[in-house]
Design a protein around this motif. Structure first.
Motif, short mmCIF file in Angstrom:
data_model
loop_
_atom_site.label_atom_id
_atom_site.label_comp_id
_atom_site.label_asym_id
_atom_site.label_seq_id
_atom_site.Cartn_x
_atom_site.Cartn_y
_atom_site.Cartn_z
N ASN A 174 0.84 -1.21 0.00
CA ASN A 174 0.00 0.00 0.00
C ASN A 174 0.88 1.26 0.00
O ASN A 174 0.68 2.17 -0.81
CB ASN A 174 -0.89 -0.03 1.25
CG ASN A 174 -1.91 1.10 1.29
OD1 ASN A 174 -1.98 1.91 0.37
ND2 ASN A 174 -2.72 1.14 2.32
N HIS B 127 1.19 3.88 -3.13
CA HIS B 127 0.74 5.26 -3.01
C HIS B 127 1.90 6.26 -3.11
O HIS B 127 1.70 7.38 -3.57
CB HIS B 127 -0.09 5.44 -1.74
CG HIS B 127 -1.47 4.87 -1.88
ND1 HIS B 127 -1.78 3.59 -1.45
CD2 HIS B 127 -2.58 5.34 -2.48
CE1 HIS B 127 -3.04 3.34 -1.76
NE2 HIS B 127 -3.54 4.38 -2.38
N SER C 11 -6.85 4.21 -5.75
CA SER C 11 -6.45 3.08 -4.89
C SER C 11 -7.17 1.78 -5.26
O SER C 11 -6.97 0.77 -4.59
CB SER C 11 -6.77 3.42 -3.42
OG SER C 11 -6.16 4.61 -3.06
#
Lengths: 301, 165
Positions: A178, A182, A259
């Protein structure tokens, strides 16, 4: 008493202790069965099937193998219990999706209307609370409508504890993915997300934890990992049900469109945790922890 | 000799009707997939031109209001907008390919293929609506017909699968 290939022995189910199992060699020939759990018929009864993993006979009503804990793709249907069709769940999902779209539109409208950051933060929290309440009511209503047809969860403490160990490991790995994903997105596109500061006062922090961590963990897991996953698995294989329910989970997060690829991975991970642990509380806890870590990392301690 | 149709032939008739519904689902998937591929391939390869046109409109509007545009910032915004357009066109292209693949496998995995097609279609519709709300009501009747067709296909696929064992 029969001896398995590993040299161990087991009692034949349905027979008094110590009696030899009367399954014929033909009945346990692995070549005569497909990979999934298959029903076999020991003479005189129709209540057992062979485990697809260890090939030992298992009660047809068991949701997983008592010898090796392998889950069964197609759960047995209890007598008098209707099977859960995925169609009403898909209709509920379409409604949920449009509630989410409304939520996103309301948040955007709030952002346009609000002049200062404090007012914007208050608007975002109030609108999120209202629409999460609508989502919650919708999911709870669908749950009470379909719970009679839902198969039992069928977990045990040992299995859940073992799943919790690898589940936490998997969660840490996912959080690393994650952060990497990002950071890459931010370097490519910059960030435009509006974040509500969470350390301004304790009431806001509590509200944020409730809205970002508690409600999504409980309601999304109840809907996607309990109702949708169990509804789909009655009509397709475990893996297909997990990845499709994860896709549905992904599109339910329209507010964070960049996302979505990561969320598909997260949804599949939580689906596998649900299936392999057999319980719902573990995906709820992992989902809560995931959202809490993301919240702290985004807004700082 | 029996004069009434046997349950086997009735079963065959029902199965044939379900098969017809699956064929409709396959046609829907091919059309949606083909359109997605064509539109997104166009978007991907003309991303720079689309972004330049959109930026020009915004720049003209800003200059009419007496604002001054920083050329270096504008260049950075342009680069990011092109990347974003290409990423979304790429995702749209992949979704188009997914629809075609699902259409090809609709008889082998009927329930999984039709449910995935419905989820993808509704999800992409909502996602496009997120970025451009005017798209939500554009061609609404056709979109509703596609969703209804896919729902009917799921019901047919469940019955087809149960009949197949």
């Amino acid at each position: 008493m029969r001896t398995d290939s590993a040299g161990g022995s087991f009692e034949c189910p349905g027979q008094p202790s110590g009696l030899a199992c009367n399954l014929s060699a033909e009945a346990v020939d692995p070549m005569s069965f497909a990979e999934d759990s298959q029903t076999i018929a020991p003479p005189g009864e129709d209540s057992h099937r062979l485990c697809w993993r260890c090939r030992l006979p298992v009660d047809i009503q068991a949701p997983h193998c008592p010898h090796c804990a392998a889950p069964f793709r197609t759960p047995p249907v209890e007598e008098g219990r209707q099977t859960l069709s995925p169609v009403p769940l898909l209709v509920a999902y379409v409604v949920l999706l449009f509630v989410n779209l409304l939520q996103v539109a309301a948040l955007r409208w709030g952002a346009v209307q609000s002049l200062d950051a404090e007012q914007l933060a208050r608007n975002i929290l109030a609108q999120t609370a209202l629409l999460e309440l609508i989502n919650t009511i919708l999911v709870v209503v669908v749950y009470f409508q379909t719970r009679g047809a839902l198969p039992p969860t069928g977990s045990n403490l040992l299995r859940a504890a073992f799943s919790a160990i690898w589940g936490v490991g998997g969660l840490i790995a996912l959080l690393v993915v994650n952060m990497a994903y990002h950071s890459w997105l931010q370097s490519m596109l910059g960030t435009t997300e509006i974040l509500v500061p969470w350390n301004s006062d304790w009431q806001r922090s509590v509200a944020l934890v409730a809205l970002v961590c508690v409600q999504p963990a409980v309601i999304e897991e109840l809907f996607f990992r309990r109702m949708v996953l169990d509804g789909l698995r009655s009509a397709m294989s475990w893996h297909a049900a997990i990845w499709i329910s994860a896709l549905m989970f992904t599109f339910a997060h329209l507010g964070v469109p960049l996302s979505l690829p990561y969320l598909w991975l997260l949804g599949a991970f939580l689906g596998y945790v649900r299936v392999l642990s057999g319980c719902l509380w573990l995906p709820i806890v992992l989902h809560f922890l995931h959202n809490l870590v993301v919240l702290v990392l985004e807004r700082g301690l | 000799m029996s004069t009434t149709p046997s349950s086997g032939s009735l079963g065959n008739l029902a199965q044939s009707a379900r098969s017809g519904q699956l064929r409709t689902a396959r046609v829907i998937m091919f059309i949606v997939g083909g359109l997605n591929i064509a539109l997104n391939a166009f978007g991907f390869f003309t991303a720079a031109r689309i972004v330049d046109e959109a930026i020009q409109v915004e720049v003209d509007r800003a200059q009419q209001q007496g604002m001054v545009i920083d050329p270096s910032e504008l260049s950075e915004v342009r680069t990011r907008a092109i990347s974003l357009t290409q990423v979304f066109s790429g995702v749209g292209l992949a979704v188009g390919v997914a629809f075609i693949v699902l259409g090809l496998f609709v008889y082998q995995i009927p329930v999984a293929a039709t449910v995935t097609a419905l989820v993808l279609y509704v999800g992409m519709y909502a996602l496009v609506g997120y970025f451009d709300p005017s798209q939500l009501y554009r061609g609404l009747i056709i979109k509703i017909l596609i969703v209804v067709g896919l729902f009917k296909s799921i019901q047919a696929a469940i019955a087809y699968r149960q009949e197949q064992g």
